[in-house]
Design a protein around this motif. Structure first.
Motif, short mmCIF file in Angstrom:
data_model
loop_
_atom_site.label_atom_id
_atom_site.label_comp_id
_atom_site.label_asym_id
_atom_site.label_seq_id
_atom_site.Cartn_x
_atom_site.Cartn_y
_atom_site.Cartn_z
N LYS A 33 29.80 12.96 96.29
CA LYS A 33 30.22 13.59 94.99
C LYS A 33 30.20 12.75 93.92
CE LYS A 33 32.42 17.04 97.36
NZ LYS A 33 31.30 17.73 98.02
N ASP B 187 19.39 26.59 96.79
CA ASP B 187 20.97 26.44 96.31
C ASP B 187 20.73 26.57 94.79
OD1 ASP B 187 21.70 26.35 99.04
OD2 ASP B 187 22.02 24.11 98.81
N ARG C 237 22.06 20.73 82.95
CA ARG C 237 22.54 20.83 84.47
C ARG C 237 22.03 19.82 85.22
NH1 ARG C 237 22.14 26.24 88.28
NH2 ARG C 237 23.64 25.64 89.74
N LEU D 118 21.68 18.36 88.75
CA LEU D 118 21.81 18.76 90.18
C LEU D 118 21.39 17.63 91.14
CD1 LEU D 118 20.14 22.19 89.38
CD2 LEU D 118 22.44 21.84 89.94
N GLU E 127 26.23 18.56 90.05
CA GLU E 127 26.36 19.30 91.63
C GLU E 127 25.47 18.79 92.44
OE1 GLU E 127 25.71 23.61 89.82
OE2 GLU E 127 25.85 22.66 87.68
N CYS E 128 26.01 18.82 93.44
CA CYS E 128 25.36 18.43 94.78
C CYS E 128 24.81 19.79 95.41
CB CYS E 128 26.38 17.74 95.64
SG CYS E 128 26.58 16.17 95.06
N ILE E 129 23.83 19.70 95.83
CA ILE E 129 22.98 20.81 96.52
C ILE E 129 22.42 20.41 97.70
CG2 ILE E 129 22.79 22.19 94.40
CD1 ILE E 129 19.74 21.39 94.39
N GLU F 253 31.11 12.85 89.81
CA GLU F 253 31.87 13.62 88.82
C GLU F 253 30.63 13.99 87.52
OE1 GLU F 253 35.17 13.33 85.33
OE2 GLU F 253 35.36 12.21 87.05
#
Length: 158
Positions: free
Chosen positions: A70, A82, A59, A61, A75-77, A72
């Motif tokens: 952004k 978060d 995953r 992050l 996941e931006c936190i 592709e």
């Protein structure tokens, strides 16, 4: 949440040059994959931008204050809270390491027995706060033809 910081560095603590690794060492890349596969990884925006794609089997992050950023497959936190994971691997860069080192539970370091040129360093570590639990030395050989390495595992002293 448990934080493990993982990094490769030369003898001077160098970790990067022009937002890239200053070396290409197969033994280290294999070690990194072995340690991070199947686990969530946390990185800063610049580290994300240096990768050609999200690292498979993990995953991915990105910890960033830039709400417009952004990428592709990433996941931006905005903050660690978060993340809904029991533990994560922190993979850089230097500002993320500097910010999270005081909160880290474990360090996994590849030490390269060589000095490279570059512009990005791992933050200063107070070694009194860390206990070496395991160290494996990888000599120069057919599988590792360029540089002697050591893989070092540290736990924070309670």
């Amino acid at each position: 949440m448990k934080l493990t910081l993982i990094a490769a560095m030369d003898q001077q603590g160098l970790i990067g040059k022009d937002n890239q690794l200053p070396w290409h060492i197969s033994a280290d890349l294999q070690f990194f994959k072995q340690q991070t596969i199947g686990k969530p990884i946390v990185m800063g925006r610049k580290t994300c931008e240096s990768l050609p794609f999200p690292l498979p089997g993990r995953r991915n992050l990105v910890l960033t204050r830039n709400k417009a950023f952004k990428a592709e497959g990433f996941e931006c936190i905005e903050q660690l809270s978060d993340i809904d994971e029991q533990s994560v691997m922190v993979i850089g860069g230097s500002s993320i390491y500097r910010w999270l080192l005081p909160r880290g539970d474990h360090l996994i370091l590849t030490r390269i027995k060589h000095t490279f040129t570059g512009d990005t360093y791992f933050p200063e570590v107070n070694w009194n706060q860390w206990h070496l639990t395991r160290k494996t030395t990888v000599p120069i050989n057919d599988n590792n033809p360029d540089y002697e390495l050591s893989f070092e595992f540290y736990d924070r002293v309670s």
